[in-house]
Design a protein around this motif. Structure first.
Motif, PDB file in Angstrom:
ATOM      1  N   GLY A 198       0.823  -1.142   0.038  1.00 19.84           N
ATOM      2  CA  GLY A 198      -0.052   0.004  -0.028  1.00 19.84           C
ATOM      3  C   GLY A 198       0.776   1.357   0.070  1.00 19.84           C
ATOM      4  O   GLY A 198       0.607   2.348  -0.660  1.00 19.84           O
ATOM      5  N   ILE A 199       1.939   1.254   0.735  1.00 15.78           N
ATOM      6  CA  ILE A 199       2.952   2.363   0.948  1.00 15.78           C
ATOM      7  C   ILE A 199       3.285   2.698  -0.666  1.00 15.78           C
ATOM      8  O   ILE A 199       3.505   3.743  -1.062  1.00 15.78           O
ATOM      9  CB  ILE A 199       4.003   2.389   1.886  1.00 15.78           C
ATOM     10  CG1 ILE A 199       3.274   2.294   3.228  1.00 15.78           C
ATOM     11  CG2 ILE A 199       5.075   3.296   1.670  1.00 15.78           C
ATOM     12  CD1 ILE A 199       4.095   1.881   4.276  1.00 15.78           C
ATOM     13  N   TYR A 200       3.773   1.511  -1.336  1.00  9.41           N
ATOM     14  CA  TYR A 200       4.545   1.686  -2.418  1.00  9.41           C
ATOM     15  C   TYR A 200       3.480   2.188  -3.775  1.00  9.41           C
ATOM     16  O   TYR A 200       3.862   3.050  -4.370  1.00  9.41           O
ATOM     17  CB  TYR A 200       5.166   0.269  -3.019  1.00  9.41           C
ATOM     18  CG  TYR A 200       5.737   0.143  -4.337  1.00  9.41           C
ATOM     19  CD1 TYR A 200       7.065   0.932  -4.462  1.00  9.41           C
ATOM     20  CD2 TYR A 200       5.047  -0.172  -5.320  1.00  9.41           C
ATOM     21  CE1 TYR A 200       7.541   0.885  -5.615  1.00  9.41           C
ATOM     22  CE2 TYR A 200       5.685  -0.041  -6.609  1.00  9.41           C
ATOM     23  CZ  TYR A 200       6.969   0.265  -6.893  1.00  9.41           C
ATOM     24  OH  TYR A 200       7.489   0.357  -8.072  1.00  9.41           O
ATOM     25  N   ALA A 201       2.528   1.664  -3.549  1.00 10.12           N
ATOM     26  CA  ALA A 201       1.248   2.042  -4.630  1.00 10.12           C
ATOM     27  C   ALA A 201       0.854   3.441  -4.232  1.00 10.12           C
ATOM     28  O   ALA A 201       0.568   4.259  -5.154  1.00 10.12           O
ATOM     29  CB  ALA A 201      -0.151   0.983  -4.336  1.00 10.12           C
ATOM     30  N   SER A 202       0.784   4.007  -2.998  1.00 12.87           N
ATOM     31  CA  SER A 202       0.573   5.510  -2.761  1.00 12.87           C
ATOM     32  C   SER A 202       1.481   6.373  -3.082  1.00 12.87           C
ATOM     33  O   SER A 202       1.185   7.454  -3.556  1.00 12.87           O
ATOM     34  CB  SER A 202      -0.011   5.535  -1.215  1.00 12.87           C
ATOM     35  OG  SER A 202       0.916   5.463  -0.471  1.00 12.87           O
ATOM     36  N   THR A 203       2.813   5.979  -3.259  1.00 12.54           N
ATOM     37  CA  THR A 203       3.599   6.867  -3.213  1.00 12.54           C
ATOM     38  C   THR A 203       3.935   7.071  -4.856  1.00 12.54           C
ATOM     39  O   THR A 203       4.175   7.971  -5.467  1.00 12.54           O
ATOM     40  CB  THR A 203       5.075   6.638  -2.677  1.00 12.54           C
ATOM     41  OG1 THR A 203       5.503   5.317  -2.837  1.00 12.54           O
ATOM     42  CG2 THR A 203       5.033   6.883  -1.102  1.00 12.54           C
ATOM     43  N   GLY A 204       3.874   5.558  -5.439  1.00 12.17           N
ATOM     44  CA  GLY A 204       3.975   5.841  -7.103  1.00 12.17           C
ATOM     45  C   GLY A 204       5.289   5.952  -7.697  1.00 12.17           C
ATOM     46  O   GLY A 204       5.487   5.980  -8.813  1.00 12.17           O
ATOM     47  N   SER A 242       7.869  10.868  -9.624  1.00  9.17           N
ATOM     48  CA  SER A 242       7.298  11.659 -10.702  1.00  9.17           C
ATOM     49  C   SER A 242       8.109  12.467 -11.411  1.00  9.17           C
ATOM     50  O   SER A 242       9.211  12.782 -11.110  1.00  9.17           O
ATOM     51  CB  SER A 242       6.260  12.301  -9.838  1.00  9.17           C
ATOM     52  OG  SER A 242       6.960  13.432  -9.220  1.00  9.17           O
TER      53      SER A 242
END
Length: 74
Positions: free
Chosen positions: A28-34, A37
């Motif tokens: 979840g942490i990895y997915a939320s930080t993405g 950018s």
């Protein structure tokens, strides 16, 4: 022995629940930080008195950026 929990009618070991919890947390942490950018650099507007002057400034800035990239790569 491992502590067993009954989840949805099945016996699940506590170590599997720990692995699932940690996976969900870090996933979840990895997915939320993405990840990283794309950085956009905002340049100030060019206040030139003529189109020739604006072209000169633009070309100068492009050549300076190219020189800086060349210098950074070596």
């Amino acid at each position: 022995m491992v502590q067993q929990y009954t989840i949805a009618g099945r016996q699940v070991g506590s170590h599997y629940l720990a692995i699932a919890t940690l996976t969900a947390l870090f996933g979840g942490i990895y997915a939320s930080t993405g990840g990283a950018s794309k950085k956009t650099t905002a340049t100030p507007p060019i206040n030139a008195s003529s189109p020739d002057e604006a072209d000169f400034i633009t070309k100068f800035l492009e050549s300076a950026d190219a020189d800086q990239k060349k210098k950074d790569s070596h």
